[in-house]
Design a protein around this motif. Structure first.
Motif, PDB file in Angstrom:
ATOM      1  N   SER A  32       0.834  -1.197   0.000  1.00 31.03           N
ATOM      2  CA  SER A  32       0.000   0.000   0.000  1.00 31.03           C
ATOM      3  C   SER A  32       0.871   1.250   0.000  1.00 31.03           C
ATOM      4  N   ARG A  33       0.257   2.368  -0.361  1.00 30.41           N
ATOM      5  CA  ARG A  33       0.978   3.638  -0.366  1.00 30.41           C
ATOM      6  C   ARG A  33       1.472   3.975   1.048  1.00 30.41           C
ATOM      7  N   ALA A  34       0.643   3.693   2.055  1.00 32.00           N
ATOM      8  CA  ALA A  34       1.018   3.980   3.445  1.00 32.00           C
ATOM      9  C   ALA A  34       2.233   3.164   3.870  1.00 32.00           C
ATOM     10  N   THR A  35       2.247   1.869   3.456  1.00 31.62           N
ATOM     11  CA  THR A  35       3.385   1.017   3.808  1.00 31.62           C
ATOM     12  C   THR A  35       4.651   1.507   3.128  1.00 31.62           C
ATOM     13  N   ALA A  36       4.528   1.893   1.856  1.00 30.13           N
ATOM     14  CA  ALA A  36       5.694   2.414   1.134  1.00 30.13           C
ATOM     15  C   ALA A  36       6.230   3.670   1.810  1.00 30.13           C
ATOM     16  N   SER A  37       5.313   4.536   2.243  1.00 28.28           N
ATOM     17  CA  SER A  37       5.735   5.767   2.907  1.00 28.28           C
ATOM     18  C   SER A  37       6.459   5.475   4.209  1.00 28.28           C
ATOM     19  N   ARG A  38       5.916   4.536   5.002  1.00 18.47           N
ATOM     20  CA  ARG A  38       6.569   4.201   6.265  1.00 18.47           C
ATOM     21  C   ARG A  38       7.945   3.598   6.039  1.00 18.47           C
ATOM     22  N   ALA A  39       8.073   2.747   5.025  1.00  9.20           N
ATOM     23  CA  ALA A  39       9.358   2.114   4.737  1.00  9.20           C
ATOM     24  C   ALA A  39      10.401   3.145   4.321  1.00  9.20           C
ATOM     25  N   ASN A  90      10.382   6.397   5.009  1.00 10.85           N
ATOM     26  CA  ASN A  90      10.630   7.397   6.041  1.00 10.85           C
ATOM     27  C   ASN A  90      11.088   6.817   7.370  1.00 10.85           C
ATOM     28  N   GLY A  91      11.414   5.510   7.372  1.00 14.73           N
ATOM     29  CA  GLY A  91      11.970   4.914   8.576  1.00 14.73           C
ATOM     30  C   GLY A  91      10.959   4.499   9.619  1.00 14.73           C
ATOM     31  N   GLY A  92       9.706   4.290   9.225  1.00 17.35           N
ATOM     32  CA  GLY A  92       8.683   3.868  10.172  1.00 17.35           C
ATOM     33  C   GLY A  92       8.926   2.466  10.689  1.00 17.35           C
ATOM     34  N   ASN A  93       8.307   2.144  11.823  1.00 16.97           N
ATOM     35  CA  ASN A  93       8.549   0.857  12.471  1.00 16.97           C
ATOM     36  C   ASN A  93       7.604  -0.250  12.011  1.00 16.97           C
ATOM     37  N   ARG A  94       6.361   0.112  11.646  1.00 17.88           N
ATOM     38  CA  ARG A  94       5.351  -0.912  11.370  1.00 17.88           C
ATOM     39  C   ARG A  94       5.428  -1.404   9.923  1.00 17.88           C
ATOM     40  N   VAL A  95       6.604  -1.944   9.565  1.00 15.58           N
ATOM     41  CA  VAL A  95       6.824  -2.462   8.214  1.00 15.58           C
ATOM     42  C   VAL A  95       7.560  -3.787   8.331  1.00 15.58           C
ATOM     43  N   SER A  96       7.044  -4.827   7.679  1.00 18.64           N
ATOM     44  CA  SER A  96       7.703  -6.128   7.743  1.00 18.64           C
ATOM     45  C   SER A  96       9.015  -6.079   6.969  1.00 18.64           C
ATOM     46  N   PRO A  97       9.970  -6.934   7.327  1.00 20.05           N
ATOM     47  CA  PRO A  97      11.242  -6.966   6.588  1.00 20.05           C
ATOM     48  C   PRO A  97      11.046  -7.210   5.096  1.00 20.05           C
ATOM     49  N   ALA A  98      10.085  -8.084   4.728  1.00 16.29           N
ATOM     50  CA  ALA A  98       9.862  -8.380   3.317  1.00 16.29           C
ATOM     51  C   ALA A  98       9.352  -7.154   2.578  1.00 16.29           C
ATOM     52  N   ALA A  99       8.390  -6.447   3.195  1.00 15.99           N
ATOM     53  CA  ALA A  99       7.842  -5.246   2.557  1.00 15.99           C
ATOM     54  C   ALA A  99       8.909  -4.168   2.441  1.00 15.99           C
ATOM     55  N   ARG A 100       9.713  -4.016   3.487  1.00 16.47           N
ATOM     56  CA  ARG A 100      10.760  -2.993   3.446  1.00 16.47           C
ATOM     57  C   ARG A 100      11.761  -3.296   2.328  1.00 16.47           C
ATOM     58  N   SER A 101      12.116  -4.560   2.194  1.00 13.84           N
ATOM     59  CA  SER A 101      13.046  -4.953   1.151  1.00 13.84           C
ATOM     60  C   SER A 101      12.466  -4.685  -0.239  1.00 13.84           C
ATOM     61  N   ALA A 102      11.170  -4.995  -0.413  1.00 10.00           N
ATOM     62  CA  ALA A 102      10.533  -4.766  -1.705  1.00 10.00           C
ATOM     63  C   ALA A 102      10.487  -3.283  -2.043  1.00 10.00           C
ATOM     64  N   VAL A 103      10.183  -2.454  -1.038  1.00  8.17           N
ATOM     65  CA  VAL A 103      10.134  -1.003  -1.272  1.00  8.17           C
ATOM     66  C   VAL A 103      11.520  -0.478  -1.614  1.00  8.17           C
ATOM     67  N   GLU A 104      12.539  -0.934  -0.897  1.00  7.00           N
ATOM     68  CA  GLU A 104      13.905  -0.471  -1.166  1.00  7.00           C
ATOM     69  C   GLU A 104      14.335  -0.853  -2.579  1.00  7.00           C
TER      70      GLU A 104
END
Length: 348
Positions: free
Chosen positions: A29-36, A38-52
């Motif tokens: 989601s757009r919210a998850t991408a934004s958190r990833a 901007n350094g937010g905490n509520r992001v799974s490692p898999a989602a963070r990796s995909a966004v990066e």
């Protein structure tokens, strides 16, 4: 598990990759991408990796203005120097300090914002700027009693650190300093060991803690040796100020045979005046300076001096400030005092 998808065909009319495109490519989601991003905490490692991965492949550049609204960070640090412009650009102390600060900030992808404040003239404007959250933290260099920065920064509760001990609130503000009392004592001891019997000093401005501490070091060594404490003239940490003070000392104490000068720039002026007066250094008058920032090696003769590790002090103060920022709220004040060392050359 999220995986990176092909970027959608729709693009920002300005040609910039959007956050929606990153989210779509990453399968989040757009919210998850934004958190990833901007350094937010509520992001799974898999989602963070995909966004990066999406950010890297699409060449996304975040909107810094929008991000600052989320993170409440500007990614910039103010370096406040309450000195006249001409002194900042003439004294190697400031070049060494700013270079060290910028090097540490660049490692963290942070921007240095230099704020020059003419003493007594720009105080309100400066404090308004700092109080309006234009920067994440403040590093103060060359602090004077009259600028009131230690009082006002303590009241604002900003993330702040001082290079040099602040005048007030030393228990509430973080700072890094050298042991200037010990440095002044070391310099004076060299002259005493040479057998000098009339030892004077050119001190720095009376509204700076470094000046008073170096003067106290001179007094301490002179007191222990049973020497008089009246051979003192105040300078201003400039070469011309050192020359004026030395002329005054020679007029009052013609038998001067040892001189501790509280900065190498002032000592350069002192050496010039001694040469003009026909006083040989070190045969007639031995001279010791303070700083060792390059000036001491170029004087005639080269200066014996006390090393003031300016680059180290600035580096440590910057890291101290960044550590405070990483903790969120202003942390318990940190203090570090560095021991000075003597550098022997021909002038003493």
């Amino acid at each position: 598990m999220s995986r990176v998808r092909s970027a959608p065909e729709s693009v920002d009319p300005r040609g910039a990759v959007t956050l929606d495109q990153v989210a779509s490519a990453a399968g989040v989601s757009r919210a998850t991408a934004s958190r990833a991003i901007n350094g937010g905490n509520r992001v799974s490692p898999a989602a963070r990796s995909a966004v990066e991965t999406a950010v890297r492949e699409l060449g996304y550049r975040p909107n810094l203005a929008a991000r600052s609204l989320v993170t409440r960070r500007t990614d910039s640090i103010a370096v406040v120097v309450p000195e006249p412009d001409e002194r900042v650009f003439a004294d190697p102390f400031f070049a060494r300090t700013l270079s060290a600060v910028n090097r540490v900030l660049a490692e963290k992808d942070l921007q240095l914002v230099l704020l020059l404040a003419r003493p007594g003239r720009d105080d309100d404007r400066l404090l308004r700027y700092l109080g309006n959250s234009h920067v994440d933290g403040v590093l103060v260099v060359s602090h004077h009693r009259s600028d009131g920065l230690s009082d006002r920064l303590a009241a604002l509760q900003l993330h702040a650190a001082f290079v040099g001990r602040p005048w007030t609130h030393a228990d509430k503000l973080s700072f890094v300093d050298t042991d200037n009392v010990e440095g002044g004592r070391l310099a004076t001891q060299v002259l005493l060991e040479r057998g000098c019997s009339r030892i004077g000093t050119v001190s720095g401005p009376a509204d700076m803690t470094a000046s008073l501490d170096r003067l106290e070091g001179w007094r301490s060594a002179m007191r222990e040796a049973g020497q008089p404490l009246d051979v003192v003239e105040q300078g201003d940490f400039t070469e011309e100020g050192g020359a004026r003070a030395t002329r005054a000392l020679l007029e009052r104490h013609g038998d001067l045979d040892g001189l501790f000068v509280a900065s190498d720039l002032m000592a350069a002026g002192a050496l010039r005046v001694l040469a003009e007066a026909g006083r040989r250094v070190p045969d007639d008058v031995a001279v010791v300076g303070y700083d060792d920032l390059g000036v001491a090696e170029r004087t005639t003769p080269p200066l014996t001096t006390v090393s003031n590790p300016t680059g180290e002090l600035a580096t440590r103060a910057t890291r101290m400030l960044l550590e405070s920022l990483a903790g969120g709220e202003p942390a318990t004040p940190m203090r570090l005092i560095v021991t000075p060392t003597l550098v022997r050359r021909a002038s003493a």
